[in-house]
Write a protein that holds these residues in place. Sequence first.
Motif, PDB file in Angstrom:
ATOM      1  N   LYS A 235     -70.760  47.651  42.423  1.00 32.40           N
ATOM      2  CA  LYS A 235     -71.003  47.258  41.030  1.00 32.40           C
ATOM      3  C   LYS A 235     -70.787  45.760  40.807  1.00 32.40           C
ATOM      4  N   PHE A 236     -70.611  45.017  41.888  1.00 26.20           N
ATOM      5  CA  PHE A 236     -70.287  43.599  41.765  1.00 26.20           C
ATOM      6  C   PHE A 236     -71.453  42.792  41.183  1.00 26.20           C
ATOM      7  N   PHE A 237     -72.643  42.963  41.744  1.00 28.81           N
ATOM      8  CA  PHE A 237     -73.811  42.183  41.313  1.00 28.81           C
ATOM      9  C   PHE A 237     -74.584  42.907  40.217  1.00 28.81           C
ATOM     10  N   ASN A 238     -75.238  42.117  39.355  1.00 31.37           N
ATOM     11  CA  ASN A 238     -76.231  42.678  38.446  1.00 31.37           C
ATOM     12  C   ASN A 238     -77.557  41.942  38.673  1.00 31.37           C
ATOM     13  N   ASN A 239     -78.605  42.368  37.984  1.00 34.25           N
ATOM     14  CA  ASN A 239     -79.938  41.814  38.239  1.00 34.25           C
ATOM     15  C   ASN A 239     -80.057  40.338  37.890  1.00 34.25           C
ATOM     16  N   TYR A 240     -79.197  39.864  37.006  1.00 36.33           N
ATOM     17  CA  TYR A 240     -79.250  38.462  36.578  1.00 36.33           C
ATOM     18  C   TYR A 240     -78.902  37.515  37.723  1.00 36.33           C
TER      19      TYR A 240
END
Length: 398
Positions: A340-345
């Motif tokens: 869950k560390f990265f998001n699409n941004y």
Amino acid sequence: MVKSKVKSTKFMTGADNMPSYLGLLRNKKAGILTNPSGQITYDAHYLIKDSVSQKEGVKAVTTHIVDYIVFNTKIDLVKIYAPEHGFRGEGADGETIVDGKDVKTGLPIISLYGNSKKPSPEQLEGIEVLLFDLQDVGTRFYTYISSLHYVMEACAENDIELIILDRPNPNGNMVDGPTLEKEFTSFVGMHEIPVLHGMTIGEYALMINGEKWLKDGIQCKVKIVPCENYRREMPYSLPVRPSPNLPNDQSINLYPSLCFFEGTNVSIGRGTDKQFQIYGSPFLTKFHWSFVPSPNAGSKEPPQNGKICCGEDLSQYPKLNRIELKWLLEAYRETEQPEKFFNNYFTNLAGTKKLRQQIESGMSEDDIRATWKPGLDHFREMRKKYLIYPDSFLVPTE
């Protein structure tokens, strides 16, 4: 370039050099794109009187460029255009800015960070010349250069001259980071350049024109009012924060390195008084220092609002001369929820999918930086054509 009409040995921003550009506005209906960073400093003359004589004194006065033009000149300034955060800087991060009216001058304000980021022909109606005065920070994902692109495009399409009042790049001559790949173009990355471009906004405008990055390769009629007595390696401390969440020199220096965290579940201090000087997350409990974000003027809904964020305080960290990835890499290694560390941004900020893939695969910072070199070498060569100021002390970033 607009030739200076002032002979001086002291440093001046383009905006400070009023005798060199106010004449270009006479007998024309003018608009201006600016924000709180549009400050000018000039010498004001006054009389000193005593019982037997009088003499003239001089003092430096600082005011906003719009207030000066409206109240001290006969220039016909008819419209104000506002970027992200608004004209007087009241908008929080990412907040939609709406059209309005400036209370102090009564001038209409047209938002370029609302439904449209490019001024329409209707919004430019009645304008013969447009002044551009924004303080940039030399970073690809800082949106003022994206606003510059759209304003140049609109001016070119509507046959309006653009006058750019240049200001120093507080991140100097640093050129560093991954180069944007065209498929990841967004408002936080309009052009195929590295994260740190090492140019002033005036130089960057020359690059946009010269590389024909505007729609259909059109070019804008641009005049640059350069800074006087400025060298790129000169330290420059901003007199006004360029946006609500860059409060000081430290935050501006750390911004290119810490902004990557905006594409993760890690807070960079929005909702505190140390924006872009700290980082932390509820999922980094191995770190012993912590903070709790809460709503403030710069961020009405800060990431991790009300949660204990464990991380590091970098507010006293020595000045950087390149992008540092070590904090991002360590945070990913230590997070309790790597999935869950990265998001699409994150991809928009990086301008490429490669950086996330490299971090997830465990690549070292040195190995990641090595993959940036071809793009940086190409950009440095292209950049040389558009430089206004000496670049004799280019900071090495390899």
